[in-house]
Design a protein around this motif. Sequence first.
Motif, short mmCIF file in Angstrom:
data_model
loop_
_atom_site.label_atom_id
_atom_site.label_comp_id
_atom_site.label_asym_id
_atom_site.label_seq_id
_atom_site.Cartn_x
_atom_site.Cartn_y
_atom_site.Cartn_z
N ASN A 198 0.80 -1.23 0.00
CA ASN A 198 0.00 0.00 0.00
C ASN A 198 0.83 1.28 0.00
O ASN A 198 0.28 2.36 -0.22
CB ASN A 198 -0.93 0.00 1.21
N LYS A 199 2.12 1.18 0.24
CA LYS A 199 2.98 2.36 0.26
C LYS A 199 3.16 2.89 -1.16
O LYS A 199 3.64 2.18 -2.05
CB LYS A 199 4.33 1.99 0.87
N PHE A 206 -0.35 1.05 5.94
CA PHE A 206 -0.60 -0.37 5.73
C PHE A 206 -1.85 -0.63 4.89
O PHE A 206 -2.06 -1.74 4.42
CB PHE A 206 -0.79 -1.06 7.09
N GLU A 207 -2.68 0.37 4.74
CA GLU A 207 -3.93 0.27 4.00
C GLU A 207 -4.09 1.52 3.15
O GLU A 207 -3.42 2.52 3.40
CB GLU A 207 -5.11 0.17 4.98
N PRO A 208 -5.01 1.50 2.19
CA PRO A 208 -5.23 2.71 1.38
C PRO A 208 -6.11 3.73 2.08
O PRO A 208 -6.55 4.70 1.46
CB PRO A 208 -5.92 2.15 0.13
N VAL A 209 -6.35 3.55 3.36
CA VAL A 209 -7.20 4.47 4.13
C VAL A 209 -6.74 4.46 5.58
O VAL A 209 -6.30 3.43 6.10
CB VAL A 209 -8.69 4.03 4.02
N LEU A 210 -6.79 5.62 6.21
CA LEU A 210 -6.59 5.73 7.65
C LEU A 210 -7.96 5.70 8.31
O LEU A 210 -8.83 6.52 7.97
CB LEU A 210 -5.88 7.04 8.01
N THR A 211 -8.17 4.77 9.23
CA THR A 211 -9.49 4.62 9.84
C THR A 211 -9.40 4.84 11.35
O THR A 211 -9.21 5.96 11.80
CB THR A 211 -10.08 3.25 9.49
N LEU A 217 -1.08 -0.15 14.83
CA LEU A 217 -0.33 -0.86 13.80
C LEU A 217 1.18 -0.66 13.96
O LEU A 217 1.93 -1.64 14.07
CB LEU A 217 -0.82 -0.46 12.41
N PRO A 218 1.70 0.58 14.01
CA PRO A 218 3.13 0.72 14.30
C PRO A 218 3.49 0.21 15.69
O PRO A 218 4.60 -0.30 15.90
CB PRO A 218 3.40 2.22 14.16
N LEU A 219 2.57 0.32 16.66
CA LEU A 219 2.85 -0.20 18.00
C LEU A 219 3.14 -1.69 17.96
O LEU A 219 4.04 -2.18 18.65
CB LEU A 219 1.66 0.08 18.92
N ALA A 220 2.40 -2.42 17.15
CA ALA A 220 2.63 -3.86 17.04
C ALA A 220 4.04 -4.17 16.55
O ALA A 220 4.72 -5.06 17.08
CB ALA A 220 1.59 -4.49 16.11
N SER A 240 5.90 4.53 9.37
CA SER A 240 4.45 4.66 9.40
C SER A 240 3.99 5.58 10.52
O SER A 240 3.02 6.33 10.36
CB SER A 240 3.79 3.28 9.53
N LEU A 241 4.70 5.54 11.67
CA LEU A 241 4.35 6.45 12.76
C LEU A 241 4.60 7.90 12.37
O LEU A 241 3.79 8.79 12.68
CB LEU A 241 5.14 6.09 14.02
N ASP A 242 5.70 8.16 11.67
CA ASP A 242 5.98 9.52 11.19
C ASP A 242 4.87 10.00 10.25
O ASP A 242 4.44 11.16 10.30
CB ASP A 242 7.32 9.57 10.47
#
Length: 361
Positions: A198-199, A206-211, A217-220, A240-242
């Motif tokens: 997806n990048k 990680f996906e084409p949308v932020l929900t 997700l970055p925490l994992a 991803s966190l940035d």
Amino acid sequence: MTTGVAISQSTGAVFQPGDLPKVNLSQIINLTDDTGMIQHALFNIPNRKEGYCIDDNARALLLAVLTCKVKKNPAVLALLQVYLSFIHYMQTDNGEFRNFMSYTKICLEERGSEDSFGRTLMALGFLANEGPSNALARTGADIFSRAYRHIDKLVSIRGIANSIIGVCQFIKYNYPDDLKRDLVIDLSNKMVRMYEDNKKDKWHWFEPVLTYDNAILPLALLNAYEITSDESYLLVAFESLDFLEFKVFHNGVLSPIGNQGWLERGHARARFDQQGIDAMAMVLCYQQAFRLTRDKKYLKRMYQSYQWFLGRNDLGLSLYDPSTGGCADGLHSEGINLNQGAESTLAYWISHMVVASSLKE
């Protein structure tokens, strides 16, 4: 190591334990009966018509573990046993979990969502690793072990992410555990593949949308790195966190993605119906980022995320109500949702306990 202080708001100044609101778990207690935690409220009155869910009882279990870690409390210990008993009851014979139960004690499905499964494993992992007694830790570990064989079937990325966190906590409880470490690697590789698929250009997600619950997700992957030392997980976690931080922080103020439309790649973001679980996920993620790096910029972001509940948000309104100990159910364009349900109230108090514990590290 820090010395009992953390970074405050956008100024970089330190804050002290006295800057946190006093602990008032009245609404947590109010929403809890002998069965478990009731999921919704009418203002601060439990809405028994909506019954219970394992999602909130898992979050409540996590809160009880974190609270006892900050300061052991007999009343919270009693609540912990209620939530754990509810989770045990909702586990099916094959180890999966139901999610919803009516107030009349009727289970409303044969199997809950993957997200609720992952959140339950996350809470059980924390109980096993950081539980206030060996007996409770062993009970959590037993329930976790019965569910464990279903983890590798997960498809939902949030179910996967929460499960990774739970398994990493369990490994700390039962270290070393090569089989569970291999599972963490398999699940984390799934997440990395989703990220790579997806990048695109400036979209690093990680996906084409932020929900919702995005920072989980970055925490994992930060948890996975702690267990595996795989640098690729660390790279994707921070990249991803940035990206998430760029989308949700404006002039030092957290503005979570609103769930009235989310944020699809290439489109404008939904600004409102912001939810407490998103702020909580940011707090948890920055806590882990600081633990791994000891970089105080993550403490600063952690506290800014926590301050969302206290009025440092797009409307300048406090969602936390010190008179009840409850938290409003969301931030809308016209104001706050005055209902103080389980999800939002738990999100506030989990965030509070994480910040409080950071003052002791």
